[in-house]
Write a protein that holds these residues in place. Structure first.
Motif, PDB file in Angstrom:
ATOM      1  N   ARG A 193     -75.040  24.518  46.773  1.00  0.00           N
ATOM      2  CA  ARG A 193     -74.089  24.206  45.705  1.00  0.00           C
ATOM      3  C   ARG A 193     -73.253  22.977  46.069  1.00  0.00           C
ATOM      4  NH1 ARG A 193     -69.015  24.537  44.354  1.00  0.00           N
ATOM      5  NH2 ARG A 193     -68.392  25.369  46.375  1.00  0.00           N
ATOM      6  N   LEU A 194     -72.828  22.913  47.343  1.00  0.00           N
ATOM      7  CA  LEU A 194     -71.995  21.797  47.785  1.00  0.00           C
ATOM      8  C   LEU A 194     -72.734  20.464  47.729  1.00  0.00           C
ATOM      9  CD1 LEU A 194     -70.157  23.429  50.832  1.00  0.00           C
ATOM     10  CD2 LEU A 194     -69.120  22.730  48.656  1.00  0.00           C
ATOM     11  N   ILE A 195     -73.990  20.457  48.157  1.00  0.00           N
ATOM     12  CA  ILE A 195     -74.701  19.174  48.161  1.00  0.00           C
ATOM     13  C   ILE A 195     -75.180  18.785  46.772  1.00  0.00           C
ATOM     14  CG2 ILE A 195     -75.445  19.432  50.564  1.00  0.00           C
ATOM     15  CD1 ILE A 195     -78.216  20.193  49.576  1.00  0.00           C
ATOM     16  N   ASP A 196     -75.264  19.773  45.857  1.00  0.00           N
ATOM     17  CA  ASP A 196     -75.644  19.461  44.470  1.00  0.00           C
ATOM     18  C   ASP A 196     -74.436  19.022  43.648  1.00  0.00           C
ATOM     19  OD1 ASP A 196     -78.260  20.017  44.890  1.00  0.00           O
ATOM     20  OD2 ASP A 196     -78.173  22.074  44.117  1.00  0.00           O
ATOM     21  N   ALA A 197     -73.243  19.432  44.051  1.00  0.00           N
ATOM     22  CA  ALA A 197     -72.050  19.157  43.261  1.00  0.00           C
ATOM     23  C   ALA A 197     -71.795  17.660  43.061  1.00  0.00           C
ATOM     24  CB  ALA A 197     -70.833  19.820  43.901  1.00  0.00           C
ATOM     25  N   PRO A 198     -71.882  16.808  44.099  1.00  0.00           N
ATOM     26  CA  PRO A 198     -71.642  15.377  43.875  1.00  0.00           C
ATOM     27  C   PRO A 198     -72.621  14.769  42.885  1.00  0.00           C
ATOM     28  CG  PRO A 198     -71.537  15.898  46.203  1.00  0.00           C
ATOM     29  CD  PRO A 198     -72.055  17.119  45.512  1.00  0.00           C
ATOM     30  N   ALA A 227     -81.937  18.179  62.559  1.00  0.00           N
ATOM     31  CA  ALA A 227     -83.106  17.531  61.940  1.00  0.00           C
ATOM     32  C   ALA A 227     -83.415  18.155  60.579  1.00  0.00           C
ATOM     33  CB  ALA A 227     -84.316  17.639  62.869  1.00  0.00           C
ATOM     34  N   LEU A 228     -83.329  19.467  60.484  1.00  0.00           N
ATOM     35  CA  LEU A 228     -83.626  20.156  59.228  1.00  0.00           C
ATOM     36  C   LEU A 228     -82.577  19.868  58.153  1.00  0.00           C
ATOM     37  CD1 LEU A 228     -84.763  23.572  60.728  1.00  0.00           C
ATOM     38  CD2 LEU A 228     -86.195  22.061  59.334  1.00  0.00           C
ATOM     39  N   LEU A 229     -81.343  19.644  58.572  1.00  0.00           N
ATOM     40  CA  LEU A 229     -80.275  19.383  57.613  1.00  0.00           C
ATOM     41  C   LEU A 229     -80.438  18.042  56.906  1.00  0.00           C
ATOM     42  CD1 LEU A 229     -77.192  20.716  59.616  1.00  0.00           C
ATOM     43  CD2 LEU A 229     -78.105  21.664  57.476  1.00  0.00           C
ATOM     44  N   GLN A 230     -81.300  17.199  57.443  1.00  0.00           N
ATOM     45  CA  GLN A 230     -81.541  15.915  56.774  1.00  0.00           C
ATOM     46  C   GLN A 230     -82.373  16.097  55.515  1.00  0.00           C
ATOM     47  OE1 GLN A 230     -79.583  13.693  58.291  1.00  0.00           O
ATOM     48  NE2 GLN A 230     -79.317  15.420  59.713  1.00  0.00           N
ATOM     49  N   ASN A 231     -82.994  17.268  55.374  1.00  0.00           N
ATOM     50  CA  ASN A 231     -83.759  17.592  54.160  1.00  0.00           C
ATOM     51  C   ASN A 231     -82.851  18.328  53.175  1.00  0.00           C
ATOM     52  OD1 ASN A 231     -86.080  16.617  55.512  1.00  0.00           O
ATOM     53  ND2 ASN A 231     -86.346  18.633  56.466  1.00  0.00           N
ATOM     54  N   ASP A 232     -83.194  18.235  51.903  1.00  0.00           N
ATOM     55  CA  ASP A 232     -82.378  18.899  50.888  1.00  0.00           C
ATOM     56  C   ASP A 232     -83.034  20.143  50.289  1.00  0.00           C
ATOM     57  OD1 ASP A 232     -80.422  17.014  51.199  1.00  0.00           O
ATOM     58  OD2 ASP A 232     -81.097  15.748  49.542  1.00  0.00           O
ATOM     59  N   ASP A 233     -84.213  20.506  50.801  1.00  0.00           N
ATOM     60  CA  ASP A 233     -84.878  21.665  50.219  1.00  0.00           C
ATOM     61  C   ASP A 233     -84.323  22.960  50.803  1.00  0.00           C
ATOM     62  OD1 ASP A 233     -87.119  22.698  52.423  1.00  0.00           O
ATOM     63  OD2 ASP A 233     -86.617  20.572  52.588  1.00  0.00           O
ATOM     64  N   ARG A 234     -84.367  24.001  50.031  1.00  0.00           N
ATOM     65  CA  ARG A 234     -83.751  25.277  50.409  1.00  0.00           C
ATOM     66  C   ARG A 234     -84.346  25.869  51.679  1.00  0.00           C
ATOM     67  NH1 ARG A 234     -80.547  29.049  47.930  1.00  0.00           N
ATOM     68  NH2 ARG A 234     -80.474  27.742  46.064  1.00  0.00           N
ATOM     69  N   ASP A 235     -85.653  25.772  51.866  1.00  0.00           N
ATOM     70  CA  ASP A 235     -86.283  26.354  53.052  1.00  0.00           C
ATOM     71  C   ASP A 235     -85.771  25.695  54.329  1.00  0.00           C
ATOM     72  OD1 ASP A 235     -87.722  28.111  51.512  1.00  0.00           O
ATOM     73  OD2 ASP A 235     -89.582  26.948  51.555  1.00  0.00           O
ATOM     74  N   SER A 236     -85.644  24.373  54.306  1.00  0.00           N
ATOM     75  CA  SER A 236     -85.141  23.661  55.484  1.00  0.00           C
ATOM     76  C   SER A 236     -83.695  24.043  55.776  1.00  0.00           C
ATOM     77  CB  SER A 236     -85.243  22.144  55.282  1.00  0.00           C
ATOM     78  OG  SER A 236     -86.584  21.733  55.183  1.00  0.00           O
ATOM     79  N   ILE A 237     -82.879  24.110  54.734  1.00  0.00           N
ATOM     80  CA  ILE A 237     -81.473  24.467  54.915  1.00  0.00           C
ATOM     81  C   ILE A 237     -81.345  25.897  55.432  1.00  0.00           C
ATOM     82  CG2 ILE A 237     -79.262  24.764  53.755  1.00  0.00           C
ATOM     83  CD1 ILE A 237     -80.304  21.837  54.080  1.00  0.00           C
ATOM     84  N   ASP A 238     -82.149  26.801  54.887  1.00  0.00           N
ATOM     85  CA  ASP A 238     -82.120  28.194  55.323  1.00  0.00           C
ATOM     86  C   ASP A 238     -82.460  28.311  56.805  1.00  0.00           C
ATOM     87  OD1 ASP A 238     -82.114  31.180  54.325  1.00  0.00           O
ATOM     88  OD2 ASP A 238     -83.886  30.978  55.596  1.00  0.00           O
ATOM     89  N   GLU A 239     -83.472  27.574  57.235  1.00  0.00           N
ATOM     90  CA  GLU A 239     -83.870  27.608  58.643  1.00  0.00           C
ATOM     91  C   GLU A 239     -82.809  26.964  59.533  1.00  0.00           C
ATOM     92  OE1 GLU A 239     -86.199  28.198  62.137  1.00  0.00           O
ATOM     93  OE2 GLU A 239     -85.963  29.198  60.195  1.00  0.00           O
ATOM     94  N   ALA A 240     -82.209  25.878  59.078  1.00  0.00           N
ATOM     95  CA  ALA A 240     -81.147  25.235  59.859  1.00  0.00           C
ATOM     96  C   ALA A 240     -79.974  26.183  60.055  1.00  0.00           C
ATOM     97  CB  ALA A 240     -80.688  23.954  59.159  1.00  0.00           C
ATOM     98  N   ILE A 241     -79.597  26.883  59.008  1.00  0.00           N
ATOM     99  CA  ILE A 241     -78.479  27.824  59.110  1.00  0.00           C
ATOM    100  C   ILE A 241     -78.845  29.003  60.002  1.00  0.00           C
ATOM    101  CG2 ILE A 241     -77.096  29.481  57.783  1.00  0.00           C
ATOM    102  CD1 ILE A 241     -77.001  27.394  55.545  1.00  0.00           C
ATOM    103  N   ARG A 242     -80.098  29.443  59.942  1.00  0.00           N
ATOM    104  CA  ARG A 242     -80.539  30.524  60.831  1.00  0.00           C
ATOM    105  C   ARG A 242     -80.384  30.114  62.298  1.00  0.00           C
ATOM    106  NH1 ARG A 242     -84.560  32.236  63.967  1.00  0.00           N
ATOM    107  NH2 ARG A 242     -85.728  30.298  63.712  1.00  0.00           N
ATOM    108  N   LEU A 243     -80.765  28.895  62.619  1.00  0.00           N
ATOM    109  CA  LEU A 243     -80.653  28.406  63.994  1.00  0.00           C
ATOM    110  C   LEU A 243     -79.195  28.312  64.422  1.00  0.00           C
ATOM    111  CD1 LEU A 243     -83.383  25.611  63.839  1.00  0.00           C
ATOM    112  CD2 LEU A 243     -83.550  27.798  65.042  1.00  0.00           C
ATOM    113  N   LEU A 302     -74.674  31.733  52.833  1.00  0.00           N
ATOM    114  CA  LEU A 302     -74.388  30.389  53.348  1.00  0.00           C
ATOM    115  C   LEU A 302     -75.326  29.351  52.742  1.00  0.00           C
ATOM    116  CD1 LEU A 302     -73.829  31.318  57.096  1.00  0.00           C
ATOM    117  CD2 LEU A 302     -72.069  30.506  55.517  1.00  0.00           C
ATOM    118  N   THR A 303     -76.590  29.699  52.632  1.00  0.00           N
ATOM    119  CA  THR A 303     -77.562  28.751  52.071  1.00  0.00           C
ATOM    120  C   THR A 303     -77.237  28.438  50.614  1.00  0.00           C
ATOM    121  OG1 THR A 303     -79.306  29.555  53.557  1.00  0.00           O
ATOM    122  CG2 THR A 303     -80.009  28.344  51.598  1.00  0.00           C
ATOM    123  N   ARG A 304     -76.893  29.476  49.860  1.00  0.00           N
ATOM    124  CA  ARG A 304     -76.560  29.269  48.451  1.00  0.00           C
ATOM    125  C   ARG A 304     -75.318  28.385  48.305  1.00  0.00           C
ATOM    126  NH1 ARG A 304     -76.600  34.259  46.942  1.00  0.00           N
ATOM    127  NH2 ARG A 304     -74.371  34.676  47.165  1.00  0.00           N
TER     128      ARG A 304
END
Length: 301
Positions: free
Chosen positions: A292-297, A10-26, A286-288
């Motif tokens: 980078r990957l989702i910003d590259a396209p 669910a968090l990965l559907q967001n593009d903000d850093r805080d959501s991605i950081d929390e998703a990776i933590r989980l 991992l978050t960084r």
């Protein structure tokens, strides 16, 4: 399925850093804990966590279904962890016989003597997590993985079968024998801690007869062979009623069922967290990289 994976997707559907950081933590917690239950070495689990999650980054943005994440994540983690696993002295046999996992009279007698709580209740209450992890690691790998995925990672039978490439019947057989082995291991830990007096023979009375392990009624043996189906609600209503009637009339079966349920519950609660400093350093990387990957396209357009 672990709530952590549901929340991560669910968090990965967001593009903000805080959501991605929390998703990776989980996801970190899931991969590390699973690796520790399967292999048991912190260094290997940390290396596995780093490699598996780094490999997952290019694919995460496309995953919408938590089940798809689980079906990819668990086999990759298991395979990587087992490639690195270290040989263990006195490694367990590859097969578990149902007969050797069935309780003998002494064991059933001890259960009946401790009617208010299972024999290992107090013994395992202190360092319970480490004892349970040791018991899990003592299982032959094919039984261990079925137990970990079903009872600890909370995948259902069909999901476990898909992860392992087995049919559901084989998964159920391995799961039941793994549960019986776990229950037996915990009982042995309790007896060892309680001292030699705890292992004195006790006759088990079933009605007006005293049963030995060889003369135990066939109905008891059949019940023990199908208890996981009963506990998980996977038997037909008529069969369930027959099993319930037998259990209620047999104190030894009541005690054994209670003991088995205690073992299953303890397995379900086991979690092995990663060192927070290690986790944080890797998560930052991992978050960084994921950002980078989702910003590259977008940048290339």
């Amino acid at each position: 399925m672990r709530p952590q994976l549901l929340n991560a997707v669910a968090l990965l559907q967001n593009d903000d850093r805080d959501s991605i950081d929390e998703a990776i933590r989980l996801m970190q917690n899931t991969v590390y804990s699973f690796s520790m239950k399967v292999c048991g070495h912190p260094e290997d689990a940390e290396d596995t966590m780093q490699e598996v999650l780094m490999r997952s980054l290019p694919h995460l943005a496309r995953i919408k279904d938590p089940r798809a994440l689980a079906v990819w994540l668990y086999p990759v983690t298991r395979n990587r962890c087992w490639r690195m696993r270290r040989p263990t002295a006195g490694a367990p046999r590859t097969m578990l016989s149902l007969d050797e996992l069935m309780p003998h009279d002494t064991e059933l007698g001890l259960m009946l003597e401790h009617d208010a709580a299972s024999p290992e209740q107090n013994v395992l209450s202190g360092e319970q997590g480490q004892l349970i992890q040791d018991a899990v690691l003592g299982l032959p790998p094919k039984y261990r993985i079925a137990l970990v995925l079903h009872d600890m990672e909370d995948l259902d039978t069909e999901e476990v079968a898909k992860v392992l490439g087995l049919n559901t019947g084989t998964v159920r057989v391995r799961l039941h024998r793994a549960r019986l082995a776990m229950r037996k291991a915990m009982a042995l830990m309790a007896q060892s801690a309680a001292g030699p007096m705890a292992a004195q023979p006790v006759r088990v009375h079933n009605g007006h007869k005293t049963q030995t392990s060889k003369s135990r009624p066939a109905a008891c043996k059949e019940l023990f062979a199908n208890l996981s189906e009963y506990v998980d609600g996977r038997v037909e209503p008529q069969t369930c009623e027959q099993m319930r009637n037998h259990i209620e009339a047999c104190p030894a079966c009541v005690a054994f069922l209670r003991d088995l349920r205690t073992a299953i519950d303890r397995c379900k609660k086991l979690d092995v967290p990663c060192d927070e400093q290690v986790s944080q350093r890797l998560r930052t990387l991992l978050t960084r990289e994921y950002m980078r990957l989702i910003d590259a396209p977008a940048a290339s357009k």
